[in-house]
Design a protein around this motif. Structure first.
Motif, PDB file in Angstrom:
ATOM      1  N   LEU A  25       2.258  -0.344  10.695  1.00 58.41           N
ATOM      2  CA  LEU A  25       3.272  -0.696  11.694  1.00 58.41           C
ATOM      3  C   LEU A  25       3.006   0.015  13.013  1.00 58.41           C
ATOM      4  CD1 LEU A  25       6.381  -0.580   9.352  1.00 58.41           C
ATOM      5  CD2 LEU A  25       5.400  -2.634  10.416  1.00 58.41           C
ATOM      6  N   ARG A  26       2.654   1.283  12.950  1.00 58.16           N
ATOM      7  CA  ARG A  26       2.348   2.032  14.171  1.00 58.16           C
ATOM      8  C   ARG A  26       1.080   1.507  14.847  1.00 58.16           C
ATOM      9  NH1 ARG A  26       5.887   5.755  15.102  1.00 58.16           N
ATOM     10  NH2 ARG A  26       7.048   6.766  13.435  1.00 58.16           N
ATOM     11  N   PHE A  27       0.117   1.079  14.041  1.00 60.60           N
ATOM     12  CA  PHE A  27      -1.102   0.481  14.597  1.00 60.60           C
ATOM     13  C   PHE A  27      -0.757  -0.797  15.368  1.00 60.60           C
ATOM     14  CE2 PHE A  27      -4.546  -2.619  14.271  1.00 60.60           C
ATOM     15  CZ  PHE A  27      -5.568  -1.933  14.918  1.00 60.60           C
ATOM     16  N   LEU A  28       0.056  -1.657  14.763  1.00 61.33           N
ATOM     17  CA  LEU A  28       0.477  -2.892  15.449  1.00 61.33           C
ATOM     18  C   LEU A  28       1.225  -2.583  16.738  1.00 61.33           C
ATOM     19  CD1 LEU A  28       1.650  -5.209  12.541  1.00 61.33           C
ATOM     20  CD2 LEU A  28      -0.228  -5.629  14.126  1.00 61.33           C
ATOM     21  N   ALA A  29       2.115  -1.607  16.680  1.00 59.70           N
ATOM     22  CA  ALA A  29       2.854  -1.219  17.886  1.00 59.70           C
ATOM     23  C   ALA A  29       1.892  -0.697  18.956  1.00 59.70           C
ATOM     24  CB  ALA A  29       3.903  -0.163  17.546  1.00 59.70           C
ATOM     25  N   GLY A  30       0.861   0.008  18.529  1.00 60.79           N
ATOM     26  CA  GLY A  30      -0.122   0.535  19.474  1.00 60.79           C
ATOM     27  C   GLY A  30      -0.950  -0.549  20.133  1.00 60.79           C
ATOM     28  N   ILE A  31      -1.474  -1.481  19.338  1.00 60.39           N
ATOM     29  CA  ILE A  31      -2.292  -2.535  19.947  1.00 60.39           C
ATOM     30  C   ILE A  31      -1.441  -3.468  20.797  1.00 60.39           C
ATOM     31  CG2 ILE A  31      -4.104  -2.437  18.183  1.00 60.39           C
ATOM     32  CD1 ILE A  31      -3.003  -5.151  17.151  1.00 60.39           C
ATOM     33  N   ALA A  32      -0.149  -3.512  20.525  1.00 55.17           N
ATOM     34  CA  ALA A  32       0.739  -4.366  21.315  1.00 55.17           C
ATOM     35  C   ALA A  32       0.838  -3.903  22.763  1.00 55.17           C
ATOM     36  CB  ALA A  32       2.122  -4.413  20.680  1.00 55.17           C
ATOM     37  N   THR A  33       0.395  -2.686  23.058  1.00 53.30           N
ATOM     38  CA  THR A  33       0.429  -2.185  24.431  1.00 53.30           C
ATOM     39  C   THR A  33      -0.822  -2.574  25.212  1.00 53.30           C
ATOM     40  OG1 THR A  33      -0.576  -0.066  23.850  1.00 53.30           O
ATOM     41  CG2 THR A  33       1.844  -0.208  23.732  1.00 53.30           C
ATOM     42  N   GLY A  44       0.779  -1.230   0.000  1.00 51.78           N
ATOM     43  CA  GLY A  44       0.000   0.000   0.000  1.00 51.78           C
ATOM     44  C   GLY A  44       0.812   1.282   0.000  1.00 51.78           C
ATOM     45  N   GLY A  45       2.115   1.178  -0.140  1.00 53.33           N
ATOM     46  CA  GLY A  45       2.962   2.364  -0.145  1.00 53.33           C
ATOM     47  C   GLY A  45       3.494   2.685   1.241  1.00 53.33           C
ATOM     48  N   PRO A  46       4.518   3.547   1.296  1.00 57.34           N
ATOM     49  CA  PRO A  46       5.178   3.850   2.568  1.00 57.34           C
ATOM     50  C   PRO A  46       4.251   4.427   3.640  1.00 57.34           C
ATOM     51  CG  PRO A  46       6.481   4.666   0.740  1.00 57.34           C
ATOM     52  CD  PRO A  46       5.191   4.189   0.167  1.00 57.34           C
ATOM     53  N   GLN A  47       3.357   5.318   3.260  1.00 56.60           N
ATOM     54  CA  GLN A  47       2.476   5.938   4.255  1.00 56.60           C
ATOM     55  C   GLN A  47       1.532   4.901   4.871  1.00 56.60           C
ATOM     56  OE1 GLN A  47       0.179   9.297   2.932  1.00 56.60           O
ATOM     57  NE2 GLN A  47      -0.915   9.471   4.852  1.00 56.60           N
ATOM     58  N   VAL A  48       0.940   4.075   4.040  1.00 58.92           N
ATOM     59  CA  VAL A  48       0.030   3.035   4.540  1.00 58.92           C
ATOM     60  C   VAL A  48       0.790   2.051   5.409  1.00 58.92           C
ATOM     61  CG1 VAL A  48      -1.428   1.082   3.850  1.00 58.92           C
ATOM     62  CG2 VAL A  48      -1.603   3.264   2.635  1.00 58.92           C
ATOM     63  N   ARG A  67       9.810   4.166  11.396  1.00 59.98           N
ATOM     64  CA  ARG A  67      10.700   5.338  11.243  1.00 59.98           C
ATOM     65  C   ARG A  67      11.503   5.243   9.940  1.00 59.98           C
ATOM     66  NH1 ARG A  67      11.071   4.703  16.895  1.00 59.98           N
ATOM     67  NH2 ARG A  67      12.928   3.397  16.714  1.00 59.98           N
ATOM     68  N   GLU A  68      11.962   4.046   9.603  1.00 54.09           N
ATOM     69  CA  GLU A  68      12.740   3.859   8.370  1.00 54.09           C
ATOM     70  C   GLU A  68      11.891   4.185   7.139  1.00 54.09           C
ATOM     71  OE1 GLU A  68      14.264  -0.135   8.548  1.00 54.09           O
ATOM     72  OE2 GLU A  68      15.507   0.316  10.291  1.00 54.09           O
ATOM     73  N   LEU A  69      10.625   3.841   7.166  1.00 55.38           N
ATOM     74  CA  LEU A  69       9.739   4.140   6.040  1.00 55.38           C
ATOM     75  C   LEU A  69       9.448   5.635   5.906  1.00 55.38           C
ATOM     76  CD1 LEU A  69       7.218   1.195   6.286  1.00 55.38           C
ATOM     77  CD2 LEU A  69       8.681   1.727   4.318  1.00 55.38           C
ATOM     78  N   GLU A  70       9.503   6.338   7.008  1.00 57.04           N
ATOM     79  CA  GLU A  70       9.221   7.772   6.975  1.00 57.04           C
ATOM     80  C   GLU A  70      10.383   8.574   6.401  1.00 57.04           C
ATOM     81  OE1 GLU A  70       6.142   8.394  10.668  1.00 57.04           O
ATOM     82  OE2 GLU A  70       8.281   8.169  11.147  1.00 57.04           O
TER      83      GLU A  70
END
Length: 124
Positions: A23-31, A14-18, A120-123
């Motif tokens: 990835l950030r969503f997964l990191a968030g639910i992991a908490t 889906g491209g870098p932004q998606v 971060r690498e994708l950004e």
């Protein structure tokens, strides 16, 4: 427990932004206290998850009504359909594979760090 191979973090969808958002969503639910996300690092080499493919262990709390319906089930989707495996030897093999996958995966904190680093690498 959600276990993912590290290679999935490096395969853009889906491209870098998606991908960054995912990835950030997964990191968030992991908490969340009821969610466990674990990454199997590339350094683990060949592991059972590469052989079994994606699967889900469905384990139900005992109802006390019917021992037949209280047993775990394995759900595996493939290109041509889905499988629901409920024979005890089949379920046992998938449980053993799941334990082996967890055994070579990063802990939850390291997994979250890897997810955020990949974002971060994708950004950049």
């Amino acid at each position: 427990t959600i276990t993912l191979d590290e290679a999935l973090l490096r395969r853009p969808a889906g491209g870098p932004q998606v991908m960054t958002e995912q990835l950030r969503f997964l990191a968030g639910i992991a908490t969340q206290p009821n969610v466990s996300v674990r990454i199997v690092p590339a350094s683990a080499g060949t592991h059972p998850g590469l052989i079994t493919g994606a699967f889900t262990l469905l384990d139900f709390p005992p109802s006390g009504r019917d021992p037949e319906t209280d047993t775990p089930i394995v759900y595996a989707a493939s290109l041509t359909g889905e499988l629901y495996l409920d024979k005890s030897d089949e379920v046992h093999r998938y449980c053993a594979a799941h334990a082996a996958i967890l055994g070579c995966s990063l802990d939850e904190t390291a997994t979250r760090d890897v997810l955020l680093q990949a974002a971060r690498e994708l950004e950049q």
